[in-house]
Design an enzyme around this catalytic site. Structure first.
Site, PDB file in Angstrom:
ATOM      1  N   LYS A  70       0.803  -1.229   0.000  1.00 55.93           N
ATOM      2  CA  LYS A  70       0.000   0.000   0.000  1.00 55.93           C
ATOM      3  C   LYS A  70       0.835   1.277   0.000  1.00 55.93           C
ATOM      4  O   LYS A  70       0.419   2.281  -0.561  1.00 55.93           O
ATOM      5  CB  LYS A  70      -0.970  -0.004   1.173  1.00 55.93           C
ATOM      6  CG  LYS A  70      -2.154  -0.915   0.922  1.00 55.93           C
ATOM      7  CD  LYS A  70      -3.246  -0.692   1.936  1.00 55.93           C
ATOM      8  CE  LYS A  70      -4.422  -1.603   1.653  1.00 55.93           C
ATOM      9  NZ  LYS A  70      -5.459  -1.492   2.668  1.00 55.93           N
ATOM     10  N   ASP A 106     -12.210   2.386  -0.382  1.00 59.85           N
ATOM     11  CA  ASP A 106     -12.556   1.957   0.984  1.00 59.85           C
ATOM     12  C   ASP A 106     -13.465   2.961   1.696  1.00 59.85           C
ATOM     13  O   ASP A 106     -14.329   2.570   2.484  1.00 59.85           O
ATOM     14  CB  ASP A 106     -11.278   1.775   1.824  1.00 59.85           C
ATOM     15  CG  ASP A 106     -10.593   0.455   1.528  1.00 59.85           C
ATOM     16  OD1 ASP A 106     -11.276  -0.483   1.067  1.00 59.85           O
ATOM     17  OD2 ASP A 106      -9.378   0.356   1.757  1.00 59.85           O
TER      18      ASP A 106
HETATM   19  P1  ATR Z   1      -4.532  -1.191   6.986  1.00 56.62           P
HETATM   20  O1  ATR Z   1      -4.287  -0.663   5.608  1.00 56.62           O
HETATM   21  O2  ATR Z   1      -5.222  -2.515   6.994  1.00 56.62           O
HETATM   22  O3  ATR Z   1      -5.193  -0.191   7.884  1.00 56.62           O
HETATM   23  P2  ATR Z   1      -1.981  -0.620   8.220  1.00 56.62           P
HETATM   24  O4  ATR Z   1      -1.946   0.702   7.543  1.00 56.62           O
HETATM   25  O5  ATR Z   1      -0.758  -1.442   8.306  1.00 56.62           O
HETATM   26  O6  ATR Z   1      -3.083  -1.550   7.569  1.00 56.62           O
HETATM   27  O7  ATR Z   1      -2.562  -0.375   9.718  1.00 56.62           O
HETATM   28  C1  ATR Z   1      -2.693  -1.408  10.639  1.00 56.62           C
HETATM   29  C2  ATR Z   1      -3.334  -0.887  11.915  1.00 56.62           C
HETATM   30  O8  ATR Z   1      -3.400  -1.973  12.854  1.00 56.62           O
HETATM   31  C3  ATR Z   1      -2.527   0.209  12.613  1.00 56.62           C
HETATM   32  O9  ATR Z   1      -3.409   1.053  13.334  1.00 56.62           O
HETATM   33  C4  ATR Z   1      -1.660  -0.608  13.582  1.00 56.62           C
HETATM   34  O10 ATR Z   1      -1.167   0.084  14.683  1.00 56.62           O
HETATM   35  P3  ATR Z   1       0.259   0.849  14.606  1.00 56.62           P
HETATM   36  O11 ATR Z   1       0.007   2.132  13.871  1.00 56.62           O
HETATM   37  O12 ATR Z   1       0.649   1.041  16.008  1.00 56.62           O
HETATM   38  O13 ATR Z   1       1.182  -0.092  13.850  1.00 56.62           O
HETATM   39  C5  ATR Z   1      -2.654  -1.642  14.029  1.00 56.62           C
HETATM   40  N1  ATR Z   1      -2.006  -2.839  14.576  1.00 56.62           N
HETATM   41  C6  ATR Z   1      -1.402  -3.826  13.888  1.00 56.62           C
HETATM   42  N2  ATR Z   1      -0.932  -4.774  14.741  1.00 56.62           N
HETATM   43  C7  ATR Z   1      -1.263  -4.362  15.997  1.00 56.62           C
HETATM   44  C8  ATR Z   1      -1.075  -4.897  17.304  1.00 56.62           C
HETATM   45  N3  ATR Z   1      -0.447  -6.058  17.481  1.00 56.62           N
HETATM   46  N4  ATR Z   1      -1.562  -4.207  18.362  1.00 56.62           N
HETATM   47  C9  ATR Z   1      -2.206  -3.040  18.180  1.00 56.62           C
HETATM   48  N5  ATR Z   1      -2.424  -2.471  16.976  1.00 56.62           N
HETATM   49  C10 ATR Z   1      -1.960  -3.121  15.890  1.00 56.62           C
END
Ligand code: ATR
Length: 288
Positions: A70, A106
């Site tokens: 992305k 989205d």
């Molecule tokens: P997407 O396009 O699906 O939104 P992304 O941009 O990678 O994917 O975002 C993933 C989201 O899930 C983010 O808010 C991420 O938090 P961080 O900004 O702190 O990375 C959250 N996320 C992913 N794994 C996580 C975890 N183990 N605990 C809490 N939040 C998590």
């Protein structure tokens, strides 16, 4: 009719092997009697360049982009649509004369899938990634009163606040870490709680353990963007409390339909029976 009459679409990302998008898009193509194919292709940042070159040469019309591409994809785009620029994230690409045009479907997908009105209401949004950006855009357009963004990495939520305060000056936006007491305090005033993180996904080991359904009130609507599994712990919590809820399947369906509209450059009218059929087939597939 030659082979070239087949309209070609791809989903690029890694992993994509278990994606249900090919099944979904095939159902749409059949519904509109379009001769086409939608395939998932495992692509990483290392081979993205060569894959894009060959898709352009092969007359592919459209692409969906998923994890982990992305962010990488942005540097390959020749044009970014207004909506993608506004959201700050691209999930759909139209190939036009071998040029790559970035879109976001989205935001509209979320808006169309949301079964309640949020005008003048308070919303708690968990997450600050691409999905959260799209949802924040919809919430702004739907004129909600206040959005509190909770995220593990609070600096990411702060960046969103800064950006979206300018985009939607009348909406109050606040940020916090996930584990704060603020969530507990604010949930009583909220109409909608959304999980826009990947936590709770089948591939993830963790759950949103810091959100305790004990604090959910009877009028709260719980929305989880995850659809695999169909029922996350969060949704189970809402269900046990007798609340209204939904998973991310309808958002997936509506964003997919929006992508197809962009690729074909035409309106795609449909009856609600199409959505019901696609939802039923995808649900069955996810339960297998
Ligand atoms: P997407 O396009 O699906 O939104 P992304 O941009 O990678 O994917 O975002 C993933 C989201 O899930 C983010 O808010 C991420 O938090 P961080 O900004 O702190 O990375 C959250 N996320 C992913 N794994 C996580 C975890 N183990 N605990 C809490 N939040 C998590």
């Amino acid at each position: 009719m030659g082979k070239n009459d087949t309209k070609k679409f791809y989903l690029l990302g890694d992993p994509v092997g278990h994606s249900i998008s090919p099944i979904m898009q095939k159902l749409f193509l059949d519904y509109y009697k379009i001769k086409g194919q939608y395939k998932a292709l495992r692509v990483t940042a290392d081979n993205l360049d060569s894959v894009l070159s060959s898709l352009k040469l092969n007359g592919v019309l459209g692409i969906n982009i998923t994890v982990p591409l992305k962010e990488t994809i942005v540097s390959y785009l020749d044009k970014v649509s207004d909506i993608a620029r506004f959201v700050g994230c691209v999930n759909t690409i139209k190939i036009n004369n071998r040029l790559l045009e970035g879109y976001n479907t989205d935001a509209l997908g979320f808006q169309k899938s949301l079964p309640i009105s949020v005008k003048d209401e308070n919303v708690l949004l968990i997450g600050a990634g691409g999905a959260a950006r799209a949802i924040l855009t919809s919430l702004g357009k739907l004129k909600c009163r206040k959005v509190l963004i909770f995220n593990r990495t609070v600096s990411r939520a702060e960046a969103l606040l800064k950006e979206f305060k300018i985009k939607f000056p009348t909406i109050k936006i606040g940020v916090s870490t996930l584990d704060s007491d603020l969530l507990k305090r604010e949930i009583v005033k909220a109409k909608l709680l959304i999980n826009a993180t990947s936590v709770g996904m089948k591939s993830h080991k963790q759950e949103l353990s810091y959100i305790n359904p004990e604090f959910f009130h009877n009028d709260l609507f719980v929305y989880d963007v995850i659809y695999n599994p169909l029922e996350t712990k969060l949704i189970q919590g809402a269900k046990e409390k007798g609340l209204r809820f939904c998973n991310g399947l309808d958002m997936l369906i509506y964003q997919g339909l929006e992508s197809l509209k962009i690729w074909l450059g035409q309106e795609l009218p449909f009856k609600s029976s199409l959505i019901e059929k696609v939802r039923a087939i995808l649900t069955q597939k996810l339960q297998d």
